[in-house]
Motif scaffolding. Structure first.
Motif, mmCIF file in Angstrom:
data_model
loop_
_atom_site.group_PDB
_atom_site.id
_atom_site.type_symbol
_atom_site.label_atom_id
_atom_site.label_comp_id
_atom_site.label_asym_id
_atom_site.label_seq_id
_atom_site.Cartn_x
_atom_site.Cartn_y
_atom_site.Cartn_z
ATOM 1 N N UNK A 16 31.341 54.256 75.419
ATOM 2 C CA UNK A 16 31.625 55.000 74.944
ATOM 3 C C UNK A 16 33.008 55.047 75.434
ATOM 4 N N UNK A 17 34.504 54.755 75.021
ATOM 5 C CA UNK A 17 35.613 54.566 75.946
ATOM 6 C C UNK A 17 36.611 55.297 75.239
ATOM 7 N N UNK A 22 46.484 57.011 73.835
ATOM 8 C CA UNK A 22 46.051 57.347 72.494
ATOM 9 C C UNK A 22 45.488 58.362 72.462
ATOM 10 N N UNK A 23 44.268 58.747 73.451
ATOM 11 C CA UNK A 23 42.706 59.454 72.873
ATOM 12 C C UNK A 23 41.517 59.172 72.251
ATOM 13 N N UNK A 24 42.378 57.518 71.440
ATOM 14 C CA UNK A 24 41.121 57.143 70.560
ATOM 15 C C UNK A 24 40.230 57.034 71.414
ATOM 16 N N UNK A 25 38.859 56.803 70.481
ATOM 17 C CA UNK A 25 37.552 56.920 71.265
ATOM 18 C C UNK A 25 36.425 55.328 70.911
ATOM 19 N N UNK A 26 36.673 54.448 71.677
ATOM 20 C CA UNK A 26 36.407 53.287 71.820
ATOM 21 C C UNK A 26 34.724 52.524 71.649
#
Length: 186
Positions: A16-17, A22-26
């Motif tokens: 989980x990155x 953008x502070x989006x979870x990838x």
């Protein structure tokens, strides 16, 4: 919610990155899907990763603010489009390149961090095509139950389903039984 619906497992801090701009979870590494995490030597016990540190990152409102509303909206969109989702995933029933099951040795290697990726995700010669298709059919039935909110034999509302999933994900009893490499204390 999407990860829960497709039974995405192996959600530890390396998979989980966070996008720094953008502070989006990838999410990366989708090798454990369709609830295969339940058959690992140390089975996964939570529907998705929601540890104290993740909750702390949500600020003062924690799970009761934007997070819950986004979960409910996402589940609503998934339910509205369930036939499309299932139709797309049914293609995998007949894909000879997709492994619907993992052998015990592959599951062990995954939890021990083996670098032999081809061994983990390659096709399993032990499973016949018919058995794989039955596993795929079971996975799709389970996915349909999740999309309809009819898990555990009773239909639930979207808010009821989201509430149950959040409770399971935060339950210390579930978290303490996870594989130590998953780092549930983070």
């Amino acid at each position: 919610m999407i990860g829960y619906i497709v039974g995405l497992g192996d959600r530890h801090t390396i998979n989980i990155l966070i996008d720094m701009s953008t502070a989006e979870v990838i999410h990366i590494d989708f090798g454990i899907a369709f609830e295969q995490g339940h058959i690992l030597p140390t089975p996964e016990t939570v529907p998705f990763r929601l540890t104290r540190d993740i909750e702390d990152g949500m600020g003062v409102s924690g799970i009761e603010g934007v997070f819950r509303r986004c979960c409910e909206k996402t589940m609503s969109v998934l339910r509205q489009n369930q036939e499309t989702i299932i139709t797309i995933l049914e293609v995998l029933l007949y894909d000879p390149l997709y492994a619907w099951t993992i052998s015990p040795s592959k599951a062990y290697n995954i939890q021990q961090g083996s670098s032999r990726r081809s061994e983990m995700y390659g096709s399993d010669p032990e499973a016949s095509e018919m058995e794989v298709n039955k596993m795929a059919e079971r996975a799709l039935v389970r996915l349909r139950q999740k999309l309809q909110g009819t898990e555990e034999g009773t239909a639930t509302s979207i808010s009821g389903q989201v509430n149950r999933l959040i409770q399971q994900a935060r339950d210390p009893v579930n978290l303490c039984r996870l594989f130590h490499g998953w780092q549930p204390y983070l």
